[in-house]
Design a protein around this motif. Sequence first.
Motif, PDB file in Angstrom:
ATOM      1  N   ALA A  11       0.859  -1.194   0.000  1.00 12.36           N
ATOM      2  CA  ALA A  11       0.000   0.000   0.000  1.00 12.36           C
ATOM      3  C   ALA A  11       0.894   1.242   0.000  1.00 12.36           C
ATOM      4  N   PRO A  12       0.614   2.208  -0.868  1.00  8.99           N
ATOM      5  CA  PRO A  12       1.499   3.370  -1.000  1.00  8.99           C
ATOM      6  C   PRO A  12       1.835   4.080   0.317  1.00  8.99           C
ATOM      7  N   ALA A  13       0.850   4.322   1.157  1.00 15.57           N
ATOM      8  CA  ALA A  13       1.133   5.021   2.422  1.00 15.57           C
ATOM      9  C   ALA A  13       2.019   4.166   3.321  1.00 15.57           C
ATOM     10  N   ARG A  14       1.783   2.860   3.361  1.00 17.78           N
ATOM     11  CA  ARG A  14       2.610   1.978   4.197  1.00 17.78           C
ATOM     12  C   ARG A  14       4.030   1.905   3.670  1.00 17.78           C
ATOM     13  N   ARG A  33       2.858  11.679   9.968  1.00 20.25           N
ATOM     14  CA  ARG A  33       1.588  12.131   9.394  1.00 20.25           C
ATOM     15  C   ARG A  33       1.819  13.249   8.388  1.00 20.25           C
ATOM     16  N   ASP A  34       2.657  14.217   8.759  1.00 16.52           N
ATOM     17  CA  ASP A  34       2.897  15.362   7.883  1.00 16.52           C
ATOM     18  C   ASP A  34       3.656  14.973   6.618  1.00 16.52           C
ATOM     19  N   ILE A  35       4.619  14.084   6.741  1.00 22.06           N
ATOM     20  CA  ILE A  35       5.405  13.664   5.577  1.00 22.06           C
ATOM     21  C   ILE A  35       4.563  12.810   4.629  1.00 22.06           C
ATOM     22  N   VAL A  36       3.786  11.888   5.190  1.00 20.45           N
ATOM     23  CA  VAL A  36       2.978  10.983   4.366  1.00 20.45           C
ATOM     24  C   VAL A  36       1.708  11.686   3.869  1.00 20.45           C
ATOM     25  N   GLU A  37       1.349  12.780   4.536  1.00 17.94           N
ATOM     26  CA  GLU A  37       0.181  13.583   4.168  1.00 17.94           C
ATOM     27  C   GLU A  37      -1.115  12.790   4.252  1.00 17.94           C
ATOM     28  N   VAL A  38      -1.333  12.213   5.450  1.00 17.85           N
ATOM     29  CA  VAL A  38      -2.582  11.512   5.743  1.00 17.85           C
ATOM     30  C   VAL A  38      -3.143  12.055   7.055  1.00 17.85           C
ATOM     31  N   SER A  39      -4.385  11.717   7.337  1.00 13.56           N
ATOM     32  CA  SER A  39      -5.003  12.142   8.591  1.00 13.56           C
ATOM     33  C   SER A  39      -4.494  11.272   9.739  1.00 13.56           C
ATOM     34  N   LEU A  43      -3.284   7.317   9.445  1.00 12.18           N
ATOM     35  CA  LEU A  43      -1.954   6.910   9.892  1.00 12.18           C
ATOM     36  C   LEU A  43      -2.059   5.862  10.992  1.00 12.18           C
ATOM     37  N   SER A  44      -2.978   6.053  11.920  1.00 13.10           N
ATOM     38  CA  SER A  44      -3.169   5.073  12.999  1.00 13.10           C
ATOM     39  C   SER A  44      -3.491   3.694  12.437  1.00 13.10           C
ATOM     40  N   LYS A  45      -4.355   3.651  11.432  1.00 14.83           N
ATOM     41  CA  LYS A  45      -4.727   2.360  10.820  1.00 14.83           C
ATOM     42  C   LYS A  45      -3.530   1.714  10.140  1.00 14.83           C
ATOM     43  N   HIS A  46      -2.744   2.515   9.426  1.00 19.48           N
ATOM     44  CA  HIS A  46      -1.570   1.954   8.748  1.00 19.48           C
ATOM     45  C   HIS A  46      -0.529   1.470   9.753  1.00 19.48           C
ATOM     46  N   LEU A  47      -0.295   2.250  10.793  1.00 19.86           N
ATOM     47  CA  LEU A  47       0.662   1.825  11.815  1.00 19.86           C
ATOM     48  C   LEU A  47       0.179   0.566  12.534  1.00 19.86           C
ATOM     49  N   ALA A  48      -1.134   0.473  12.759  1.00 22.99           N
ATOM     50  CA  ALA A  48      -1.687  -0.730  13.390  1.00 22.99           C
ATOM     51  C   ALA A  48      -1.478  -1.951  12.497  1.00 22.99           C
ATOM     52  N   ALA A  49      -1.715  -1.804  11.200  1.00 17.55           N
ATOM     53  CA  ALA A  49      -1.520  -2.917  10.265  1.00 17.55           C
ATOM     54  C   ALA A  49      -0.053  -3.335  10.229  1.00 17.55           C
ATOM     55  N   LEU A  50       0.847  -2.366  10.207  1.00 15.35           N
ATOM     56  CA  LEU A  50       2.277  -2.679  10.212  1.00 15.35           C
ATOM     57  C   LEU A  50       2.684  -3.313  11.540  1.00 15.35           C
ATOM     58  N   GLY A  51       2.078  -2.853  12.620  1.00 10.61           N
ATOM     59  CA  GLY A  51       2.352  -3.423  13.939  1.00 10.61           C
ATOM     60  C   GLY A  51       1.865  -4.852  14.060  1.00 10.61           C
TER      61      GLY A  51
END
Length: 102
Positions: A11-14, A33-39, A43-51
Amino acid sequence: MSGGLDTTLHAPARLQIAALLARVEEAEFATIRDIVEVSDSVLSKHLAALGEEGYVRLRKAAQDGRQRTWASLTRAGRKAFAAHMAALQELVASAQAAAVAE
């Protein structure tokens, strides 16, 4: 993982998050959040998936009187990111070779 590509990282954001974290020991949530330019919620959802995959470790700590969240790539995350990047490079090289052959 399919053909060397890691569907969790694809996924691009991940992929952006992993690329950012691969260059640093850890990064603060707001910076990511600022670098990836997401809310925050995205970001929380992506970090949770990566975690959940064991790729990212989260650390909470007080800074400037506020609770902050810091993220870092785990050893498994760094290994998965390197393998994913190698698979992407192989895909690009193959596509370039096919384009030149035509």
